[in-house]
Motif scaffolding. Structure first.
Motif, PDB file in Angstrom:
ATOM      1  N   UNK A  18      11.800 -17.538  -4.834  1.00  0.00           N
ATOM      2  CA  UNK A  18      12.020 -17.598  -6.184  1.00  0.00           C
ATOM      3  C   UNK A  18      11.008 -16.444  -6.566  1.00  0.00           C
ATOM      4  N   UNK A  19      10.178 -15.990  -7.229  1.00  0.00           N
ATOM      5  CA  UNK A  19       9.079 -14.687  -7.895  1.00  0.00           C
ATOM      6  C   UNK A  19       9.700 -13.637  -6.722  1.00  0.00           C
ATOM      7  N   UNK A  20       9.792 -13.373  -5.053  1.00  0.00           N
ATOM      8  CA  UNK A  20      10.687 -12.526  -5.098  1.00  0.00           C
ATOM      9  C   UNK A  20      11.780 -12.167  -5.404  1.00  0.00           C
ATOM     10  N   UNK A  21      13.240 -13.160  -5.395  1.00  0.00           N
ATOM     11  CA  UNK A  21      13.968 -13.258  -5.769  1.00  0.00           C
ATOM     12  C   UNK A  21      14.179 -12.061  -7.365  1.00  0.00           C
ATOM     13  N   UNK A  22      13.011 -13.074  -8.323  1.00  0.00           N
ATOM     14  CA  UNK A  22      12.791 -12.916  -9.990  1.00  0.00           C
ATOM     15  C   UNK A  22      12.640 -11.433 -10.044  1.00  0.00           C
ATOM     16  N   UNK A  23      12.314 -10.525  -9.003  1.00  0.00           N
ATOM     17  CA  UNK A  23      11.153  -9.342  -9.255  1.00  0.00           C
ATOM     18  C   UNK A  23      11.694  -8.002  -8.504  1.00  0.00           C
ATOM     19  N   UNK A  24      11.813  -6.502  -9.049  1.00  0.00           N
ATOM     20  CA  UNK A  24      12.470  -5.700  -7.856  1.00  0.00           C
ATOM     21  C   UNK A  24      11.832  -4.706  -7.650  1.00  0.00           C
ATOM     22  N   UNK A  25      10.669  -4.777  -7.828  1.00  0.00           N
ATOM     23  CA  UNK A  25       9.213  -3.889  -7.082  1.00  0.00           C
ATOM     24  C   UNK A  25       7.957  -4.353  -6.320  1.00  0.00           C
ATOM     25  N   UNK A  26       7.960  -3.746  -5.355  1.00  0.00           N
ATOM     26  CA  UNK A  26       6.609  -4.216  -4.569  1.00  0.00           C
ATOM     27  C   UNK A  26       5.647  -3.325  -4.578  1.00  0.00           C
ATOM     28  N   UNK A  27       5.461  -3.364  -3.001  1.00  0.00           N
ATOM     29  CA  UNK A  27       3.804  -2.595  -2.406  1.00  0.00           C
ATOM     30  C   UNK A  27       4.622  -3.144  -1.262  1.00  0.00           C
ATOM     31  N   UNK A  28       4.749  -1.980  -0.287  1.00  0.00           N
ATOM     32  CA  UNK A  28       4.909  -2.529   1.274  1.00  0.00           C
ATOM     33  C   UNK A  28       4.041  -1.198   1.914  1.00  0.00           C
ATOM     34  N   UNK A  29       4.145  -1.861   2.769  1.00  0.00           N
ATOM     35  CA  UNK A  29       2.402  -1.668   3.832  1.00  0.00           C
ATOM     36  C   UNK A  29       2.866  -1.358   5.158  1.00  0.00           C
ATOM     37  N   UNK A  30       2.676  -0.432   6.013  1.00  0.00           N
ATOM     38  CA  UNK A  30       3.379   0.103   7.375  1.00  0.00           C
ATOM     39  C   UNK A  30       2.423   0.840   7.837  1.00  0.00           C
ATOM     40  N   UNK A  31       1.929   0.824   9.516  1.00  0.00           N
ATOM     41  CA  UNK A  31       0.891   1.305  10.152  1.00  0.00           C
ATOM     42  C   UNK A  31       2.111   1.299  11.388  1.00  0.00           C
ATOM     43  N   UNK A  32       0.971   2.527  11.737  1.00  0.00           N
ATOM     44  CA  UNK A  32       1.151   3.455  13.459  1.00  0.00           C
ATOM     45  C   UNK A  32       0.414   3.559  13.805  1.00  0.00           C
ATOM     46  N   UNK A  33      -0.815   3.027  14.626  1.00  0.00           N
ATOM     47  CA  UNK A  33      -1.941   3.280  14.631  1.00  0.00           C
ATOM     48  C   UNK A  33      -3.200   2.988  13.660  1.00  0.00           C
ATOM     49  N   UNK A  34      -3.295   4.474  13.362  1.00  0.00           N
ATOM     50  CA  UNK A  34      -4.699   4.825  12.653  1.00  0.00           C
ATOM     51  C   UNK A  34      -3.842   5.716  10.953  1.00  0.00           C
ATOM     52  N   UNK A  35      -2.070   5.432  11.394  1.00  0.00           N
ATOM     53  CA  UNK A  35      -1.513   5.763  10.227  1.00  0.00           C
ATOM     54  C   UNK A  35      -0.805   4.692   9.190  1.00  0.00           C
ATOM     55  N   UNK A  36      -2.097   4.472   8.008  1.00  0.00           N
ATOM     56  CA  UNK A  36      -2.029   3.399   7.597  1.00  0.00           C
ATOM     57  C   UNK A  36      -0.847   3.690   6.522  1.00  0.00           C
ATOM     58  N   UNK A  37       0.107   3.144   5.929  1.00  0.00           N
ATOM     59  CA  UNK A  37       0.314   3.846   4.457  1.00  0.00           C
ATOM     60  C   UNK A  37       1.047   2.407   3.744  1.00  0.00           C
ATOM     61  N   UNK A  38       0.531   2.439   2.324  1.00  0.00           N
ATOM     62  CA  UNK A  38       1.192   1.572   1.597  1.00  0.00           C
ATOM     63  C   UNK A  38       1.737   2.417  -0.115  1.00  0.00           C
TER      64      UNK A  38
END
Length: 106
Positions: A18-38
């Protein structure tokens, strides 16, 4: 007036969705080896899936190499009243009809 102290606890799956459906903004974290991106993203959550749009760039390059991602959604009223959901999943790039439908939702 006494200060109100929030309680720390876990949400059940229904409350989290419900919280996820009610909101429209988030933070996405992804990574590949030493490359971490938020990075902040705009999104829509429907039927348990998160849809977002992005131009080509660092985030897309990373997710194409390693599709495992993490998304954090929050609702903050004040210092003592906030909720946060962290969800893990896999990036899937949409094309054609599926991409058009996702853009219509957004």
């Amino acid at each position: 007036m006494k200060p109100h102290h929030g309680q720390i606890g876990a949400m059940n799956e229904t409350e989290a969705l419900k919280l996820m459906e009610e909101n429209r903004f988030a933070h996405l974290a992804c990574h590949n080896r030493d490359d971490i991106y938020l990075v902040p993203i705009s999104y829509i959550c429907t039927d348990g899936f998160i849809y977002s749009h992005s131009e080509s760039g660092r985030k897309i390059d990373i997710m194409r190499k390693n599709p495992h991602v993490c998304v954090q959604v929050e609702k903050i009223e004040d210092y003592s009243h906030w909720k946060s959901v962290i969800a893990w999943g896999d990036f899937e790039e949409l094309h054609g009809y599926e991409a058009n439908e996702a853009m219509r939702l957004l």
